[in-house]
Motif scaffolding. Structure first.
Motif, PDB file in Angstrom:
ATOM      1  N   ALA A 244       0.822  -1.218   0.000  1.00 41.20           N
ATOM      2  CA  ALA A 244       0.000   0.000   0.000  1.00 41.20           C
ATOM      3  C   ALA A 244       0.854   1.265   0.000  1.00 41.20           C
ATOM      4  N   GLY A 245       2.067   1.201   0.510  1.00 40.55           N
ATOM      5  CA  GLY A 245       2.900   2.398   0.672  1.00 40.55           C
ATOM      6  C   GLY A 245       3.509   2.884  -0.635  1.00 40.55           C
ATOM      7  N   ILE A 246       4.148   4.056  -0.565  1.00 45.25           N
ATOM      8  CA  ILE A 246       4.841   4.611  -1.729  1.00 45.25           C
ATOM      9  C   ILE A 246       6.295   4.908  -1.334  1.00 45.25           C
ATOM     10  N   PRO A 247       7.027   3.855  -0.921  1.00 43.91           N
ATOM     11  CA  PRO A 247       8.417   4.076  -0.524  1.00 43.91           C
ATOM     12  C   PRO A 247       9.283   4.346  -1.749  1.00 43.91           C
ATOM     13  N   HIS A 248      10.403   5.023  -1.540  1.00 46.98           N
ATOM     14  CA  HIS A 248      11.388   5.146  -2.606  1.00 46.98           C
ATOM     15  C   HIS A 248      12.731   5.543  -1.998  1.00 46.98           C
ATOM     16  N   GLY A 249      13.660   5.902  -2.848  1.00 51.15           N
ATOM     17  CA  GLY A 249      14.985   6.256  -2.369  1.00 51.15           C
ATOM     18  C   GLY A 249      15.991   6.061  -3.471  1.00 51.15           C
ATOM     19  N   GLY A 250      17.258   6.017  -3.095  1.00 52.19           N
ATOM     20  CA  GLY A 250      18.283   5.827  -4.105  1.00 52.19           C
ATOM     21  C   GLY A 250      19.620   6.358  -3.643  1.00 52.19           C
ATOM     22  N   PHE A 251      20.555   6.382  -4.591  1.00 58.13           N
ATOM     23  CA  PHE A 251      21.949   6.674  -4.287  1.00 58.13           C
ATOM     24  C   PHE A 251      22.562   7.526  -5.404  1.00 58.13           C
ATOM     25  N   VAL A 252      23.294   8.567  -5.031  1.00 56.82           N
ATOM     26  CA  VAL A 252      24.165   9.265  -5.979  1.00 56.82           C
ATOM     27  C   VAL A 252      25.582   9.062  -5.474  1.00 56.82           C
ATOM     28  N   TYR A 270      25.688   9.892  -1.551  1.00 56.06           N
ATOM     29  CA  TYR A 270      24.489  10.506  -0.962  1.00 56.06           C
ATOM     30  C   TYR A 270      23.359   9.518  -1.159  1.00 56.06           C
ATOM     31  N   SER A 271      22.635   9.214  -0.093  1.00 56.91           N
ATOM     32  CA  SER A 271      21.549   8.251  -0.265  1.00 56.91           C
ATOM     33  C   SER A 271      20.308   8.659   0.506  1.00 56.91           C
ATOM     34  N   LEU A 272      19.178   8.207  -0.003  1.00 61.20           N
ATOM     35  CA  LEU A 272      17.881   8.460   0.615  1.00 61.20           C
ATOM     36  C   LEU A 272      17.142   7.151   0.806  1.00 61.20           C
TER      37      LEU A 272
ATOM     38  N   VAL B 267      15.400   8.582   5.913  1.00 61.93           N
ATOM     39  CA  VAL B 267      16.811   8.693   6.297  1.00 61.93           C
ATOM     40  C   VAL B 267      17.602   9.286   5.136  1.00 61.93           C
ATOM     41  N   ILE B 268      18.341  10.362   5.424  1.00 62.14           N
ATOM     42  CA  ILE B 268      19.244  10.991   4.456  1.00 62.14           C
ATOM     43  C   ILE B 268      20.666  10.724   4.935  1.00 62.14           C
ATOM     44  N   GLU B 269      21.494  10.160   4.067  1.00 58.72           N
ATOM     45  CA  GLU B 269      22.872   9.866   4.475  1.00 58.72           C
ATOM     46  C   GLU B 269      23.863  10.421   3.455  1.00 58.72           C
ATOM     47  N   TYR B 270      24.891  11.093   3.960  1.00 53.96           N
ATOM     48  CA  TYR B 270      25.974  11.602   3.112  1.00 53.96           C
ATOM     49  C   TYR B 270      27.258  11.029   3.673  1.00 53.96           C
ATOM     50  N   SER B 271      28.070  10.423   2.820  1.00 53.15           N
ATOM     51  CA  SER B 271      29.310   9.857   3.352  1.00 53.15           C
ATOM     52  C   SER B 271      30.485  10.115   2.424  1.00 53.15           C
ATOM     53  N   LEU B 272      31.653  10.150   3.038  1.00 57.27           N
ATOM     54  CA  LEU B 272      32.904  10.343   2.313  1.00 57.27           C
ATOM     55  C   LEU B 272      33.880   9.238   2.689  1.00 57.27           C
ATOM     56  N   LYS B 273      34.600   8.742   1.688  1.00 53.93           N
ATOM     57  CA  LYS B 273      35.662   7.752   1.923  1.00 53.93           C
ATOM     58  C   LYS B 273      36.871   8.285   1.152  1.00 53.93           C
TER      59      LYS B 273
END
Lengths: 327, 327
Positions: A244-252, A270-272, B267-273
């Motif tokens: 039922a939910g509308i989750p999302h996210g991702g990575f740069v 950077y991720s969400l 959750v918002i995540e920013y990381s550096l390596k």
């Protein structure tokens, strides 16, 4: 108080309605709809709902109008039109048409002396910002955007149009091994298939030919044919209970090299991870509503994107507070 | 071409020297040192080295001066002083003194009509930006900054001052289980001990009392007493072979709630390596050199931080290119 109007009242507008409540310096003053106003019930209540025909009557009651229509047909027309009268913020997300949309909003907003901020959200939006910052820092490098795990509305809709399908939900899922290679700074060349898989949960009509439905999904041009796609047939009850939910996210992620002989490697990620895609997008929009209000108050005008806006304009804190608490 | 001068020539300046080579619109024009100029050999070569006494003679040859001294005693004096004559960028990182430093640089830069950008790097810098953006988006939430795994110069120096220690390297390491709890959106209260551990590699003098050295390290006030610290005694050869680099990195994570009843979590995540802390810091600085140059060209002046600068100012691309390729 920043007085906000909403143009349209769907999922995104509901999110903006809630997000305004989380900001003490803002209030929702009016909702405008193309439907019959009596039929619209707002989430937080206590706000007048008018027909969009009447919007110019309320021109002086609104500091910033948030455009909550869709990118396909609504925003390309509505945002430039409303920028003739209001400071506007939209979440236009058809990447390839952004330059044209920018030009249209810019022309209208320069003429009216208003500010229009377009393409606000997370992609375009926060992901774009991270592509920009990371690319300016790590010049010799490569960036990657992965989406998911999350619901793709467009892909879910495409499945629903297949004969014999009652309802469906499609998740875009990043390929873990590719994510890991990128994180190790390997800068691989990745095909669409190597970046994401697609997972579909489908409710079929009783007696429908499931093999045919599955075949139509996995071979669908532009949507599924370039991906590894899995199809699960489930009941309507299961769909409603588990999806039922509308989750999302991702990575740069950007990796790049520095040093005299480019001998040192660096990775910026950077991720969400979002429970609700529209509510998060709405939260980003509301921060940029503050920026639109402040830029307009300072006499600026024209179309802006997240690239043009000093980060401090998103905050209700003073410059001194920001420097002493966050820098 | 943006003509850049370096004030000081240590690890950070070496990184800036290399980073300028990665940017086609920039050139390194002069290095200024308090040492004897003949003693300074630059990484990429072919650039004149002058004594700092002579710097005003070269005033018109430099568009932006990068201040490469230390935050303890150099930058608080040098950045305001040079802002009387040059556009300047520094990496001042004593967080609690930033407001005072800002005021000093601002006064000097307003008087001279120059731009001074302070506290550029990753923390303060990119981490600060992420704390700001995330906090403006997720209003009901909590953010966490973890550092490492990486070398802390200050802690390594503190160990070296202990009697019987020849050399030492200290790594700050984030506690994985705390990172995971934060990523799950749990918003735990974390003590210093729960956030980071400290790992020390120490070369002792022959015959030194290792038990005493270890005791002095783990009980050292402000540096180690609030952490779980492990001490490894190794040979000078091992230290040189295995611990020669200056890696660092870290995480800024914010979790927060949205929705009518704050029922959705994000959750918002920013990381550096980073393989090289100074080279990455230098790469951030060089991007902000471009911003300083452009802001000055447009007639702006005064002290700025990363919070004040529109992201597009960091890029050598036009607004149209940015919108059509990165947004």
């Amino acid at each position: 108080m920043i007085r906000i109007g909403l143009y349209g009242y769907g999922n995104l507008a509901r999110g903006v309605d809630c997000a305004i409540k989380q900001n003490d310096d803002m209030e929702l003053c009016a909702v405008f709809t193309r439907r019959s106003p009596e039929s619209v019930k707002t989430v937080t209540g206590g706000v007048p709902v008018y027909h969009t025909n009447e919007i110019l009557v309320h021109k002086d009651e609104i500091d910033v109008l948030v455009m909550c229509g869709g990118s396909a047909t609504d925003l390309p027309v509505q945002t430039p039109e409303m920028a003739q009268y209001f400071n506007v913020v939209d979440s236009f997300d058809t990447h390839k048409n952004i330059p044209e949309h920018f030009a249209n909003v810019d022309a209208a907003a320069r003429k009216s002396g208003k500010v229009g901020i377009i393409s606000v959200g997370w992609d375009p939006g926060m992901f774009s910002l991270n592509r920009l910052y990371s690319g300016c820092i790590l010049r010799d490098g490569k960036d990657y955007t992965f989406w998911g795990k999350g619901v793709s509305q467009g892909h879910s809709d495409a499945i629903r149009r297949i004969e014999g399908v009652v309802d469906a939900k499609q998740y875009t899922v990043p390929v873990e091994s590719s994510l890991d290679a990128v994180r190790r700074g390997e800068q691989p060349e990745l095909s669409a298939r190597q970046k994401h898989t697609r997972e579909c949960f489908v409710v079929a009509e009783e007696g429908a030919d499931k093999a045919r439905i599955e075949h139509e999904i996995v071979t669908m041009k532009n949507y599924f044919d370039e991906y590894d796609t899995t199809v699960h047939f489930i009941s309507l009850e299961e769909l409603r209970r588990d999806h039922a939910g509308i989750p999302h996210g991702g990575f740069v992620i950007r990796s790049g090299k520095t040093g005299k002989d480019l001998e040192n490697s660096h990775v910026i990620e950077y991720s969400l991870k979002l429970d609700s895609n529209p509510e998060f997008t709405a939260s980003v929009i509301v921060a940029y509503v503050r920026a639109a209000y402040r830029m307009s108050s300072e006499g600026m005008c024209g179309c802006k994107t997240v690239f043009d806006i000093p980060p401090a304009y998103l905050s209700d804190k003073t410059s001194y507070e920001l420097i002493s608490t966050l820098l």
